[in-house]
Design an enzyme around this catalytic site. Sequence first.
Site, PDB file in Angstrom:
ATOM      1  N   LYS A   1       0.827  -1.212   0.000  1.00  0.00           N
ATOM      2  CA  LYS A   1       0.000   0.000   0.000  1.00  0.00           C
ATOM      3  C   LYS A   1       0.865   1.267   0.000  1.00  0.00           C
ATOM      4  O   LYS A   1       0.626   2.178  -0.776  1.00  0.00           O
ATOM      5  CB  LYS A   1      -0.900   0.058   1.248  1.00  0.00           C
ATOM      6  CG  LYS A   1      -1.855  -1.084   1.423  1.00  0.00           C
ATOM      7  CD  LYS A   1      -2.758  -0.848   2.633  1.00  0.00           C
ATOM      8  CE  LYS A   1      -2.062  -0.805   3.969  1.00  0.00           C
ATOM      9  NZ  LYS A   1      -1.466  -2.075   4.424  1.00  0.00           N
TER      10      LYS A   1
ATOM     11  N   ARG B   1      -9.184   1.541   8.889  1.00  0.00           N
ATOM     12  CA  ARG B   1      -8.768   0.176   9.158  1.00  0.00           C
ATOM     13  C   ARG B   1      -9.835  -0.589   9.937  1.00  0.00           C
ATOM     14  O   ARG B   1      -9.648  -1.761  10.251  1.00  0.00           O
ATOM     15  CB  ARG B   1      -7.501   0.206   9.989  1.00  0.00           C
ATOM     16  CG  ARG B   1      -6.250  -0.231   9.214  1.00  0.00           C
ATOM     17  CD  ARG B   1      -5.135  -0.193  10.209  1.00  0.00           C
ATOM     18  NE  ARG B   1      -3.952  -0.875   9.868  1.00  0.00           N
ATOM     19  CZ  ARG B   1      -2.870  -0.293   9.332  1.00  0.00           C
ATOM     20  NH1 ARG B   1      -2.909   0.946   8.941  1.00  0.00           N
ATOM     21  NH2 ARG B   1      -1.771  -0.979   9.179  1.00  0.00           N
TER      22      ARG B   1
ATOM     23  N   ARG C   1      11.770  -5.473   4.406  1.00  0.00           N
ATOM     24  CA  ARG C   1      11.268  -4.110   4.322  1.00  0.00           C
ATOM     25  C   ARG C   1      12.156  -3.132   5.091  1.00  0.00           C
ATOM     26  O   ARG C   1      12.628  -3.426   6.178  1.00  0.00           O
ATOM     27  CB  ARG C   1       9.844  -4.068   4.882  1.00  0.00           C
ATOM     28  CG  ARG C   1       9.269  -2.676   4.829  1.00  0.00           C
ATOM     29  CD  ARG C   1       7.826  -2.699   4.641  1.00  0.00           C
ATOM     30  NE  ARG C   1       7.117  -2.870   5.907  1.00  0.00           N
ATOM     31  CZ  ARG C   1       5.819  -2.669   6.010  1.00  0.00           C
ATOM     32  NH1 ARG C   1       5.101  -2.357   4.955  1.00  0.00           N
ATOM     33  NH2 ARG C   1       5.227  -2.833   7.160  1.00  0.00           N
TER      34      ARG C   1
ATOM     35  N   ARG D   1      11.378  -1.545  10.732  1.00  0.00           N
ATOM     36  CA  ARG D   1      10.320  -1.218  11.685  1.00  0.00           C
ATOM     37  C   ARG D   1      10.272  -2.264  12.793  1.00  0.00           C
ATOM     38  O   ARG D   1      10.350  -3.457  12.518  1.00  0.00           O
ATOM     39  CB  ARG D   1       8.960  -1.184  10.961  1.00  0.00           C
ATOM     40  CG  ARG D   1       8.745   0.109  10.236  1.00  0.00           C
ATOM     41  CD  ARG D   1       7.529   0.059   9.365  1.00  0.00           C
ATOM     42  NE  ARG D   1       6.326  -0.422  10.025  1.00  0.00           N
ATOM     43  CZ  ARG D   1       5.114  -0.378   9.485  1.00  0.00           C
ATOM     44  NH1 ARG D   1       4.969   0.149   8.270  1.00  0.00           N
ATOM     45  NH2 ARG D   1       4.074  -0.834  10.116  1.00  0.00           N
TER      46      ARG D   1
ATOM     47  N   ARG E   1      -0.283  -8.698  13.393  1.00  0.00           N
ATOM     48  CA  ARG E   1      -0.836  -7.657  12.507  1.00  0.00           C
ATOM     49  C   ARG E   1      -1.721  -8.275  11.426  1.00  0.00           C
ATOM     50  O   ARG E   1      -2.730  -7.692  11.033  1.00  0.00           O
ATOM     51  CB  ARG E   1       0.305  -6.841  11.881  1.00  0.00           C
ATOM     52  CG  ARG E   1       1.001  -5.976  12.919  1.00  0.00           C
ATOM     53  CD  ARG E   1       2.310  -5.422  12.420  1.00  0.00           C
ATOM     54  NE  ARG E   1       2.125  -4.509  11.317  1.00  0.00           N
ATOM     55  CZ  ARG E   1       3.082  -4.219  10.439  1.00  0.00           C
ATOM     56  NH1 ARG E   1       4.269  -4.779  10.543  1.00  0.00           N
ATOM     57  NH2 ARG E   1       2.843  -3.379   9.469  1.00  0.00           N
TER      58      ARG E   1
HETATM   59  P1  AMP Z   1       1.112   0.886   8.969  1.00  0.00           P
HETATM   60  O1  AMP Z   1       2.346   1.692   8.730  1.00  0.00           O
HETATM   61  O2  AMP Z   1      -0.039   1.345   8.118  1.00  0.00           O
HETATM   62  O3  AMP Z   1       1.353  -0.596   8.864  1.00  0.00           O
HETATM   63  O4  AMP Z   1       0.674   1.168  10.484  1.00  0.00           O
HETATM   64  C1  AMP Z   1       1.518   0.825  11.564  1.00  0.00           C
HETATM   65  C2  AMP Z   1       0.740   0.740  12.859  1.00  0.00           C
HETATM   66  O5  AMP Z   1       0.143   2.014  13.148  1.00  0.00           O
HETATM   67  C3  AMP Z   1      -0.418  -0.227  12.837  1.00  0.00           C
HETATM   68  O6  AMP Z   1      -0.027  -1.566  13.099  1.00  0.00           O
HETATM   69  C4  AMP Z   1      -1.311   0.343  13.933  1.00  0.00           C
HETATM   70  O7  AMP Z   1      -0.795   0.050  15.209  1.00  0.00           O
HETATM   71  C5  AMP Z   1      -1.147   1.836  13.719  1.00  0.00           C
HETATM   72  N1  AMP Z   1      -2.159   2.342  12.755  1.00  0.00           N
HETATM   73  C6  AMP Z   1      -1.928   2.867  11.519  1.00  0.00           C
HETATM   74  N2  AMP Z   1      -3.075   3.223  10.921  1.00  0.00           N
HETATM   75  C7  AMP Z   1      -4.068   2.927  11.800  1.00  0.00           C
HETATM   76  C8  AMP Z   1      -5.487   3.048  11.775  1.00  0.00           C
HETATM   77  N3  AMP Z   1      -6.139   3.556  10.702  1.00  0.00           N
HETATM   78  N4  AMP Z   1      -6.171   2.627  12.873  1.00  0.00           N
HETATM   79  C9  AMP Z   1      -5.556   2.147  13.957  1.00  0.00           C
HETATM   80  N5  AMP Z   1      -4.232   1.982  14.037  1.00  0.00           N
HETATM   81  C10 AMP Z   1      -3.471   2.377  12.982  1.00  0.00           C
END
Ligand code: AMP
Length: 220
Positions: free
Chosen positions: A20, A95, A130, A163, A174
Amino acid sequence: MIKNGKKLKMIFLGAPGAGKGTQSEIVSEKFNIPAISTGSIIRAAIKNGTEMGLAAKEATERGELVPDSVVIGIIKERLAEPDCENGFILDGFPRTVPQAIALDEMNVEITLVLSIEVADEKIAERMGGRRVCNKCGASYHIQYNPSKTAGICDKCGEPLSIRKDDSPEIVLSRLATYHEQTEPLKDFYGKKGILKLVEGQEELSDTTALTLKAISDSLE
Ligand code: AMP
């Protein structure tokens, strides 16, 4: 981006590591509209030790979602910025179904939802490679999407890092969170008639070609 009088206001859905973030960056550059990643905003807040960052740290590191109210607040503020007027890309938001309902209640008209489909086994395999830039949020993969100089961000020259939540145990958590809480959004947006599925390909450029085709079709 405006074509045929239509603006592109899109959401990328997909499991963690489906691509994404990478596709969002490409679409953002191509169409000159902002890519908004709640994950990057949260990581920056954690790094800067803000109140929101401190509240989000534990959940994020466990591979769980941060509370809806926190991310809804972030998105509401960000979408009110003038650079979102001509379109935007949401990467990682919504999400959960309550987040999608909150977006509807902001009277934001979403024109396209693209779900990048990648099997769980592939995700687990990809995550180890990554790398991300903590400064600008750009994402790379040591095999599929390497930076020009190993370990350095092409865009801002900062060192890249792994990360914390990309470790194998956290990736499993996740993925479970994705299937339980985020995947129902396919049904939510499918019913609205704006969902398209894109099969994630081995080659990043092939996924990009499918993504751009779906975007172009949505603007016809
Ligand atoms: P990502 O970089 O999109 O994988 O997001 C990393 C982490 O940020 C996720 O595993 C969640 O803990 C938090 N996070 C990001 N976007 C959201 C969202 N829309 N709702 C809740 N938690 C989020």
